[in-house]
Design an enzyme around this catalytic site. Structure first.
Site, PDB file in Angstrom:
ATOM      1  N   GLY A   2       0.815  -1.205   0.000  1.00 10.49           N
ATOM      2  CA  GLY A   2       0.000   0.000   0.000  1.00 10.49           C
ATOM      3  C   GLY A   2       0.850   1.256   0.000  1.00 10.49           C
ATOM      4  O   GLY A   2       1.919   1.319  -0.619  1.00 10.49           O
ATOM      5  N   SER A   3       0.408   2.249   0.734  1.00  8.47           N
ATOM      6  CA  SER A   3       1.055   3.568   0.700  1.00  8.47           C
ATOM      7  C   SER A   3       2.415   3.618   1.383  1.00  8.47           C
ATOM      8  O   SER A   3       3.082   4.657   1.325  1.00  8.47           O
ATOM      9  CB  SER A   3       0.128   4.610   1.332  1.00  8.47           C
ATOM     10  OG  SER A   3      -1.036   4.774   0.548  1.00  8.47           O
ATOM     11  N   THR A   4       2.836   2.533   2.036  1.00  9.43           N
ATOM     12  CA  THR A   4       4.188   2.534   2.606  1.00  9.43           C
ATOM     13  C   THR A   4       5.254   2.617   1.510  1.00  9.43           C
ATOM     14  O   THR A   4       6.419   2.927   1.790  1.00  9.43           O
ATOM     15  CB  THR A   4       4.438   1.281   3.459  1.00  9.43           C
ATOM     16  OG1 THR A   4       4.233   0.112   2.646  1.00  9.43           O
ATOM     17  CG2 THR A   4       3.493   1.236   4.648  1.00  9.43           C
TER      18      THR A   4
END
Length: 627
Positions: A324-326
């Site tokens: 995801g956004s990591t």
């Protein structure tokens, strides 16, 4: 009238002498042959026959070495050898084995697994050899047997050393466990080193450092009679114990993280960016390794295998997570390093992004959009549009090439057996996996860490540690010291050389770090409450990846319950200006990375703080730095 023969005495005497001489010569020849054979046996082949004689008379009995202990970095014991007692039987002293086993079963309790194992051993041992029937007797069992001992001739309680894991399930996956040597172990182990040894490392540190932990066997020379019964010990060479291991793990951080998970499935890894030392490695749910040491029962094993939470899966090492956004901080610095963006460049977020010429829209996190944002705010608010656009401008070839420098899509090289590689989206990977072409839409969703992306927690933690170290990658390491004996000084293992820096311009990293600081400390950050009261500045990034199940060609949410609809992650490091710890937490079900995973990271950082010197700045000063 018959002819009369006159006896020739002289001729008979001559014949007798000849025969006597021949007989004498035959006897002399036989004696010579016998003497020659005697000389061959007693002189020429003396050593050989002496060895054969000794082999019949002297038995070499191997002595298993004591296994090395395992500690955390502060000397907390994680694996030890403890004295235990087992019930052993000498079959030749038992008249009715079935009756004896039935009596023992009623007296102290013998399981079906114990009986099956005992009967199997009886077939492979001599009748006068003592064979274990039941391991790890309790004090109550020993007392109960002592009262009834007269009923069971040929049965005795015998002391021995067994492996014990004081922390139980908290370090189950990391430390691993030893188990009885099986057919697979025989293929990989040196038979001469394992003579007399019944157990070997199966998983975790126990398996990966088997050579150091095992030690070297000794032996006893035992005189035996014609029936191979021991009479006396002639000589003894003591075994060399295995080396003790000191892990870089801090048990306080590990235990704080385990407690913060509150039995939610997931994983966490903490690394010191300065040297690659792993400070914590958590996989939840876990299992008690003590169950496996002396043979787990079939019932207990079935419970572990059939559990829907898969407690035997080491999620930190082999878990598959959508990042995801990591991924966004990695992509942000890639854009700067490749000259595709400047820190001041802005993107307009309207709530939906479109690839030129296509009607399909790609949603942003916030309905209606975030408005115009720069790099710092794109990280603070996790603005998808910024990274859709950047990934599309970068193209999948440059995207996968740059991300590969952080170690995605390959093993980290951590000193554990069984690590997974994850998946780094690329044109070559898709062609090899599906034999299909790559499409621009797949590049777009790769920019927000979804699509084909798969990372392991240790892989993501290594990437975050590389960011925190200013682009210097170091393989994660768990063992940082060995000790030959209890009284010896532990010796540090040689450090693994760091790779050349990834970042060309330190200013690019400063800009991305500012955005990660804003995630935790800025007014619009997705984890803006996480750093309250912490004495150091924390930099972080949340990640929320949708969980899906696939039926044919239709994608559906795996659950309608909000808390179970997403995989949620959080990555962070502190102090932001000179990082000494980098942590990632991945939960398999949650509402958001900042809401569910970030508090776990904070509790682990609080535990880490207990072993750190007093912070150079106060909480108020830290907040001002963040602003």
């Amino acid at each position: 009238m018959r002819d009369r023969f006159i006896k020739d005495t002289r001729q008979e005497a001559t014949l007798f002498v000849r025969r006597a001489v021949v007989g004498f010569l035959v006897i002399v020849l036989a004696l010579c042959v016998l003497a020659l054979r005697f000389w061959v046996l007693q002189v020429a082949q003396h050593d050989e026959y002496q060895a054969r004689s000794d082999a019949n008379r002297i038995l070499t009995r191997p002595l298993a070495p004591a296994r090395g202990l395992i500690y955390d970095r502060n000397g907390v014991l994680l694996a030890e050898n403890v004295a235990a007692f087992r019930l052993e039987v000498i079959p030749e002293q038992v008249k009715d084995m079935d009756a004896l086993l039935a009596g023992l079963r009623d007296t102290i309790g013998i399981s079906d697994d114990d009986l099956e194992r005992f009967r199997s051993l009886v077939k492979t041992k001599r009748s006068y050899q003592s064979i274990p029937l039941r391991l790890k007797l309790s004090d109550e069992d020993i007392a109960q047997f002592a009262v009834n001992r007269w009923r069971f001739p040929g049965v005795d309680v015998v002391p021995y050393l067994t492996r014990y894991y004081p922390k139980g399930a908290e370090f189950g996956h990391l430390v691993g466990y030893v188990g009885r040597i099986d057919a697979a172990d025989v293929q990989r182990l040196d038979a001469s080193r394992y003579a007399g040894t019944t157990h070997a490392g199966k998983t975790g540190i126990e398996r990966s450092y088997e050579d150091l932990l095992h030690g070297e066997p000794g032996y006893e020379l035992v005189e035996v009679n014609a029936d191979r019964r021991p009479l006396r010990v002639l000589d003894r060479v003591a075994p060399t114990p295995g080396q003790n291991l000191y892990l870089s793990i801090d048990a306080r951080i590990q235990e704080a993280g385990e407690a913060a998970f509150a039995d939610r499935a997931g994983a966490s890894v903490a690394i010191d960016p300065r040297n690659g030392e792993v400070l914590a490695m958590i996989s939840v749910p876990s299992f008690d390794p003590n169950l496996f040491v002396n043979g787990i029962s079939q019932a207990d094993y079935n419970l572990l295998l059939e559990s829907p939470d898969k407690p035997l899966l080491d999620r930190a090492l082999r878990g598959s997570y959508v990042p995801g956004s990591t991924i966004k901080p990695f992509l942000a610095i890639a854009g700067l390093e490749l000259g595709l963006r400047q820190p001041s460049d802005t993107v307009m977020s309207t709530g939906e992004f479109f690839i030129p010429g296509q009607k399909r829209g790609y949603r942003d996190v916030k309905a209606g959009g975030h408005g115009r944002v720069d790099l710092v705010q794109s990280l603070a608010q996790s603005v998808n549009t910024y990274y859709y656009s950047l990934a599309l401008d970068m193209g999948i070839d440059r995207f996968s090439s740059y991300m590969g420098q952080f170690g995605f899509g390959k093993q980290t090289g951590i000193d554990l057996v069984g690590e997974s590689s994850g998946v780094l989206p690329s044109r070559e990977w898709k062609r090899g996996r599906f034999d299909k072409a790559w499409y621009p839409g797949e590049t777009v969703i790769a920019g927000i860490g979804q699509g084909f992306w798969v990372v392991t927690p240790v892989q993501l933690a290594r990437g975050v540690a590389t960011l925190a170290a200013g682009g210097i990658a170091r393989p994660p390491r768990l063992v940082f010291a060995t000790q030959k004996g209890i009284g010896d000084q532990p010796e540090r293992t040689a450090p693994v050389p760091a790779a050349p820096p990834i970042f060309k311009d330190p200013a690019h990293w400063d800009a991305v770090r500012e955005g990660m600081i804003a995630v935790v400390n800025g007014p619009t950050g997705t984890a803006r409450t996480m750093g309250i009261g912490f004495p150091y500045v924390i930099a972080g990034k949340s990640g929320t990846a949708e969980r899906y199940s696939r039926t044919n060609e239709t994608w559906q949410n795996i659950s309608q319950v909000a808390i179970e609809r997403h995989q949620v992650l959080f990555e962070a490091f502190t102090p932001a200006e000179a990082p000494r710890i980098a942590i990632i937490v991945a939960l398999e079900a949650g509402r958001g990375g900042g809401r569910d995973a970030a508090p776990v990271v904070r509790k682990m950082m609080d535990a880490w703080l207990q072993g750190e010197p007093a912070p150079p700045i106060g909480a108020a000063e830290a907040a001002s730095v963040a602003r």
